[in-house]
Scaffold this motif. Structure first.
Motif, PDB file in Angstrom:
ATOM      1  N   ARG A 129      92.628  -2.278  34.442  1.00 48.40           N
ATOM      2  CA  ARG A 129      92.225  -3.060  33.216  1.00 48.40           C
ATOM      3  C   ARG A 129      93.183  -3.066  32.716  1.00 48.40           C
ATOM      4  O   ARG A 129      94.959  -2.583  32.145  1.00 48.40           O
ATOM      5  N   LYS A 160      95.410  -4.259  29.389  1.00 47.15           N
ATOM      6  CA  LYS A 160      94.567  -4.022  27.489  1.00 47.15           C
ATOM      7  C   LYS A 160      94.999  -5.621  27.409  1.00 47.15           C
ATOM      8  O   LYS A 160      93.920  -5.917  26.219  1.00 47.15           O
ATOM      9  N   LYS A 219      92.376  -7.622  27.793  1.00 47.49           N
ATOM     10  CA  LYS A 219      91.114  -7.278  27.425  1.00 47.49           C
ATOM     11  C   LYS A 219      89.659  -7.060  28.683  1.00 47.49           C
ATOM     12  O   LYS A 219      88.409  -7.478  28.259  1.00 47.49           O
ATOM     13  N   GLY A 220      90.286  -7.212  30.104  1.00 50.99           N
ATOM     14  CA  GLY A 220      89.646  -7.876  31.251  1.00 50.99           C
ATOM     15  C   GLY A 220      90.333  -7.268  31.844  1.00 50.99           C
ATOM     16  O   GLY A 220      90.789  -6.037  32.196  1.00 50.99           O
ATOM     17  N   PHE A 221      89.667  -7.925  33.046  1.00 51.19           N
ATOM     18  CA  PHE A 221      90.661  -7.267  34.598  1.00 51.19           C
ATOM     19  C   PHE A 221      91.182  -7.633  35.747  1.00 51.19           C
ATOM     20  O   PHE A 221      90.790  -8.891  35.413  1.00 51.19           O
ATOM     21  N   SER A 280      98.856  -0.858  34.270  1.00 52.25           N
ATOM     22  CA  SER A 280      97.233  -0.582  33.511  1.00 52.25           C
ATOM     23  C   SER A 280      96.879   1.169  33.534  1.00 52.25           C
ATOM     24  O   SER A 280      97.421   1.580  34.146  1.00 52.25           O
ATOM     25  N   LYS A 317      83.547  -8.403  31.484  1.00 52.79           N
ATOM     26  CA  LYS A 317      84.683  -7.274  31.243  1.00 52.79           C
ATOM     27  C   LYS A 317      83.798  -6.324  31.926  1.00 52.79           C
ATOM     28  O   LYS A 317      84.093  -5.008  32.018  1.00 52.79           O
ATOM     29  N   ALA A 347      86.254  -3.475  29.905  1.00 52.43           N
ATOM     30  CA  ALA A 347      87.530  -2.781  29.221  1.00 52.43           C
ATOM     31  C   ALA A 347      87.605  -2.846  28.160  1.00 52.43           C
ATOM     32  O   ALA A 347      88.169  -1.847  28.042  1.00 52.43           O
TER      33      ALA A 347
END
Ligand code: G6P
Length: 589
Positions: A38, A40, A43-45, A64, A93, A163
């Motif tokens: 993740r 930050k 807001k996803g991977f 992460s 997400k 996420a």
């Protein structure tokens, strides 16, 4: 087979930790891998996936606090980057890794396609993130995962991260999953060995349980989601480290460890043998079950119990046991042999036997494994970690236990021990005698050029022939068939042509004359005879001496074949530790 490793916590850089965790799961066998971490601010991977082996060093640049990783052994969909886990939903997400087979994925996928979801892989797994995406429209993260998992048919374990949430959620009803409980950090893995370097506090997730890992660990029962008190266990042993050391491969190292393994069982296991033989004596109706190499040990067990203890025991592949279990009752005993303690075919059989009230004894090499925990009577082989996919020392250890048990049942435990001590000595001689190993290498070179090999034995040498053939095919990819000598003329002899190599196990027992006759029949059709025997014979074109060590001879025969298989792989420039298509621990049906 597929491996899972997941981490959440502020203390470590998650992708780095996942990478190391996946490395420790490598020996299970895999064909591709992947990590989703993740990020930050995104807001996803960030996802990295690839086919083949993990690189030497972690290449994940970003830091992460939570990540999930996977080593894949292909079931649905070929070995491609697209099919490697983790899999994401349309919004990117939700990231999911999965072990097992979702038996109803086709119908689930059809519905999702109708709803407009876009799939990027051929896997069954990818339905999970898309389904969770659907459920998240109407409910929270945890209940979405729970409801989706309840839809899946088959034996499965999933680990999901979302996420916007700092929690990782795992559900299982099949493949093993263990949660590690650290200080403000949590781990999830399919293997205890991947967790123990970080924490000794673990929770073995049971089937039909869900774990939520975030600021703490919460456990829920499935399908309803009732909260349970987490059962945290403290593991009081250190992870067993294993390196090939002076040997070029784990397989060779493990072959050479066998004299020690046999001796250890001969000298230090009287109490455990006594306990298990008492259980065997009291049972009415006994089944030995196992898969692959372990099944061959089961078959030897049937012969050993019959010959030595005059006791009838049944055996069948664990994968066939479910079709033969109708007669089981409370007095039945199932003895499961399994190196890893995780083979799903065995686990499924044991679950069914338990439902019928039968007793379970497990002979395994891995403390804390699922089969170990499932069983009423536990017997650990003490062979040390076996890393090469092709099982070697675990086989000889199982045979040693079966010999000890057979003698113990008739009150002659001391005789069993003496035989094993002689066996360890003969194994040591074979492995260290340059003339013998030179001859084995010469035969490996001859066989490496062939397309077919036959191995024959009678009586207790028949399971040895099956196991020897399995070793050669596993690591050399040469078609090798193990046969009962008497069955040759009922079909397989049609395949013998000029120079077809045929290995003949001819020990100093009741089978000698008949197996020599079978060898003569092959020779008359042009076959090349490689005799593994206590004495040379005019029918042998090549001869390897294995001294008469009573029932121990069936162990030594196999050791010779393991070494032969190893050298054929080396001559063919193959990696004997990680043969194509195979996995060490088979956690799917
Ligand atoms: C796999 C392995 C074999 C092993 C079999 C049973 O097929 O490749 O080497 O014999 O599983 O494994 P187990 O751990 O139950 O002994």
């Amino acid at each position: 087979m597929c491996g899972i490793f997941a981490y959440t916590g502020e203390k470590n850089n998650a992708p780095e930790l996942i990478f190391e965790g996946l490395k420790s799961l490598e020996y299970r066998g895999y064909d591709s891998w992947g990590i989703a971490a993740r990020i930050k601010e995104k807001k996803g991977f960030e996802v990295e996936r690839n086919t083949g082996k993990l690189p030497l060093k972690n290449s994940f640049a970003k830091k992460s606090d939570f990540a999930i990783g996977h080593t894949r052994w292909a079931t649905h969909g070929g070995v491609t980057v697209e099919n490697a886990h983790p899999h994401l939903d349309c919004t990117k997400k939700i990231a999911v890794v999965h072990n097992g087979i979702i038996e109803n994925y086709e119908s689930l996928k059809k519905d999702l396609l109708k709803k407009g979801h876009k799939f990027t892989s051929d896997t069954d797994t990818e339905v999970v993130p898309h389904l969770i995406e659907e459920y998240l429209r109407k409910e929270g993260f945890a209940s979405s995962v729970r409801d989706v998992f309840n839809l899946l048919k088959g034996f499965n374990a999933i680990v999901v991260s979302y996420a916007p949430s700092s929690e990782i959620i795992a559900c299982k009803n099949g493949s093993p999953l263990i949660a590690g409980v650290g200080k403000e950090e949590f781990f999830l893995a399919s293997d205890l060995s991947a967790i123990l370097p970080h924490t000794k506090k673990v929770i073995f997730l049971n089937d039909n349980q869900m774990a939520i890992l975030g600021k703490n660990v919460r456990i829920f029962s499935l399908p309803k989601g009732r909260q349970l008190k987490p059962k945290i266990e403290k593991i009081d042993f250190d992870p067993e480290k294993s390196s090939a050391g002076k040997y070029k491969h784990f397989m060779l190292k493990e072959i050479y460890e066998q004299p020690k393994v046999i001796l250890n069982l001969a000298k230090n296991y009287s109490t455990q043998i006594g306990r298990l033989s008492k259980v065997i004596k009291e049972a009415k109706g006994i089944f030995l079950i196992g898969a692959g190499t372990a099944y061959h040990a089961c078959l030897s067990g049937v012969y050993l119990f019959s010959r030595i203890s005059k006791k009838h025991i049944n055996t069948v592949f664990a994968s066939e046991f479910n079709y033969l279990e109708d007669f089981l009752n409370k007095k039945s005993l199932i003895i499961a042999l399994s190196q890893s303690g995780e083979t799903v075919d065995v686990i499924e059989s044991l679950d069914r036997a338990k439902e019928k009230g039968s007793k379970i004894a497990a002979v395994t090499n891995v403390l804390g494994s699922t089969i170990y925990r499932l069983s009423d009577y536990k017997f650990l082989l003490g062979a040390g970690p076996e890393k090469a996919v092709a099982s070697t020392k675990a086989y000889t250890a199982k045979l040693s236990v079966l010999i000890l048990l057979s003698y113990s049942l008739i009150g002659k435990g001391k005789r069993g021990k003496e035989i094993l001590i002689e066996t360890a000595k003969e194994t040591e001689r074979i492995l260290n005698d340059k003339k013998t190993t030179g001859k084995i290498k010469q035969l490996a070179s001859l066989i490496s050029k062939k397309e077919h090999v036959f191995i024959i034995g009678r009586g207790l040498s028949y399971p040895s022939a099956l196991e020897a053939a399995l070793k050669i095919k596993e690591v050399s990819y040469i078609h090798t068939e193990g046969l009962a000598g008497g069955e040759l003329k009922h079909g397989p002899i049609a395949l013998i042509s000029k120079d077809t190599p045929c290995i003949v196990f001819a020990p100093n027992d009741e089978t000698y004359n008949s197996i020599i006759s079978n060898a003569t029949e092959i020779k008359a059709r042009g076959g090349t005879i490689i005799g593994i025997s206590f004495k040379n014979s005019s029918v042998f074109d090549h001869f390897i001496e294995v001294k008469d060590v009573n029932e121990g001879v069936y162990i030594v025969q196999v050791v010779v074949s393991q070494l032969l298989a190893y050298y054929i792989a080396i001559i063919k420039k193959l990696d004997p530790d990680k043969p194509r298509n195979l996995a060490k621990s088979v956690t799917v049906k």
